[in-house]
Design an enzyme around this catalytic site. Structure first.
Site, PDB file in Angstrom:
ATOM      1  CG  ASP A  13      -1.974  -1.130   1.174  1.00 25.74           C
ATOM      2  OD1 ASP A  13      -1.953  -1.924   0.222  1.00 25.74           O
ATOM      3  OD2 ASP A  13      -2.785  -1.231   2.118  1.00 25.74           O
ATOM      4  CG  ASP A  51      -6.477  -0.111   1.204  1.00 27.86           C
ATOM      5  OD1 ASP A  51      -6.761  -1.296   1.443  1.00 27.86           O
ATOM      6  OD2 ASP A  51      -6.873   0.846   1.915  1.00 27.86           O
ATOM      7  CG  HIS A  53     -11.246   0.825   0.338  1.00 24.86           C
ATOM      8  ND1 HIS A  53     -11.252  -0.499   0.718  1.00 24.86           N
ATOM      9  CD2 HIS A  53     -10.299   1.425   1.122  1.00 24.86           C
ATOM     10  CE1 HIS A  53     -10.356  -0.679   1.692  1.00 24.86           C
ATOM     11  NE2 HIS A  53      -9.761   0.464   1.948  1.00 24.86           N
ATOM     12  CG  HIS A  57     -14.851  -0.247   1.796  1.00 22.16           C
ATOM     13  ND1 HIS A  57     -14.022  -0.295   2.890  1.00 22.16           N
ATOM     14  CD2 HIS A  57     -14.911  -1.518   1.306  1.00 22.16           C
ATOM     15  CE1 HIS A  57     -13.587  -1.540   3.046  1.00 22.16           C
ATOM     16  NE2 HIS A  57     -14.104  -2.292   2.099  1.00 22.16           N
ATOM     17  CG  HIS A  86      -8.458   4.986   3.010  1.00 17.36           C
ATOM     18  ND1 HIS A  86      -9.439   4.722   3.947  1.00 17.36           N
ATOM     19  CD2 HIS A  86      -7.884   3.784   2.733  1.00 17.36           C
ATOM     20  CE1 HIS A  86      -9.446   3.433   4.217  1.00 17.36           C
ATOM     21  NE2 HIS A  86      -8.513   2.822   3.490  1.00 17.36           N
ATOM     22  CE  LYS A 111      -3.955  -4.450   1.299  1.00 14.41           C
ATOM     23  NZ  LYS A 111      -4.692  -3.382   2.002  1.00 14.41           N
ATOM     24  CB  CYS A 156      -2.024  -3.083   5.230  1.00 13.17           C
ATOM     25  SG  CYS A 156      -3.764  -2.560   5.170  1.00 13.17           S
TER      26      CYS A 156
HETATM   27  C1  VGL Z   1      -4.576   0.504   5.749  1.00 13.75           C
HETATM   28  C2  VGL Z   1      -6.170   1.333   7.173  1.00 13.75           C
HETATM   29  C3  VGL Z   1      -7.119   1.230   6.185  1.00 13.75           C
HETATM   30  C4  VGL Z   1      -3.148   0.118   5.545  1.00 13.75           C
HETATM   31  C5  VGL Z   1      -5.517   0.387   4.760  1.00 13.75           C
HETATM   32  O1  VGL Z   1      -2.687   0.074   4.388  1.00 13.75           O
HETATM   33  O2  VGL Z   1      -2.462  -0.152   6.562  1.00 13.75           O
HETATM   34  N1  VGL Z   1      -4.912   0.965   6.950  1.00 13.75           N
HETATM   35  N2  VGL Z   1      -6.785   0.747   4.977  1.00 13.75           N
HETATM   36 ZN    ZN Z   2      -8.203   0.792   3.407  1.00  9.40          ZN
END
Ligand code: VGL
Ligand code: ZN
Length: 208
Positions: A13, A51, A53, A57, A86, A111, A156
């Site tokens: 990410d 990431d 979404h 979401h 996000h 994901k 993550c």
């Molecule tokens: C993440 C919070 C929400 C991450 C992703 O990449 O750690 N954290 N979505």
């Molecule tokens: Zn996320």
């Protein structure tokens, strides 16, 4: 450390929304970019996660009445932290940081695209049942040793490393190629949990 054919680097990410100025900025998130670029060139196998979404979401506080970011709610699969919107699909915030070298990655794994389930881990969604497909990819390519870097260390990165370890891989987190968010002691909890699962913490100098 000599990197073998059976080693894989999972870059988690490294997206605009997790860097300074982004919607869910991780402090100094962008500082991982030059570090990851440097080590990634040593690996024969690199996977990037993204990431990704939909706007509606379940993990977005904005989709729940009377909730704000960083509140926790109960979902059928358990507790879920609510986040600012996000990494919405097809937005600039969801793009990789512009300086991240992406060319040598053999797989870009998205994901978090199911509306009703969040996915911190690159292997399983937050219900701990729905696979992302990465495990099959790693096994079919005979990869054995998983190195994890990226954002965020305590979400993550943590859950990706833990799921890989539970699936039987040797796992190391490259700590100085990660940055964390730190909510409610999540950094300390991550260190403890990684240790108890037998996941190594290493630094980039081991690769240089
Ligand atoms: C993440 C919070 C929400 C991450 C992703 O990449 O750690 N954290 N979505
Ligand atoms: Zn996320």
């Amino acid at each position: 450390m000599k990197i073998s054919e059976q080693d894989v680097l999972i870059v988690v990410d490294v997206q605009n929304d997790f860097c300074t100025g982004g919607a869910l900025a991780v402090p100094d998130g962008e500082k991982v970019v030059p570090v990851i670029n440097r080590i990634a060139q040593r690996f024969r196998n690199v996977v990037l996660t993204q990431d990704w979404h939909p706007g509606d979401h379940v993990s977005f506080a904005s989709n729940h009445a009377h909730k704000k970011p960083y509140d926790t709610i109960k979902l059928p699969y358990g507790a879920q932290v609510l986040w600012p919107d996000h990494c919405v699909q097809d937005t600039e915030g969801a793009e990789f940081h512009k300086s991240l070298h992406t060319a040598q990655a053999s797989l870009v794994l998205r994901k978090g695209f199911h509306r009703d389930i969040d996915s911190y881990s690159a292997l399983y969604e937050n219900d701990h049942k729905t696979p992302t497909g990465l495990l099959g990819y790693l096994r079919e390519r005979h990869l054995k040793n998983v190195f994890v870097a990226g954002l965020a260390f305590d979400f993550c990165v943590r859950y990706s490393a833990e799921d890989a370890r539970k699936a039987g891989f040797e796992v190391a987190v490259i700590e100085d190629a990660c940055r964390g968010i730190d909510i409610d002691g999540s950094m300390a909890a991550t260190h403890q949990s990684l240790k108890s699962l037998g996941i190594s913490i290493v630094n980039i100098e081991a690769f240089l």
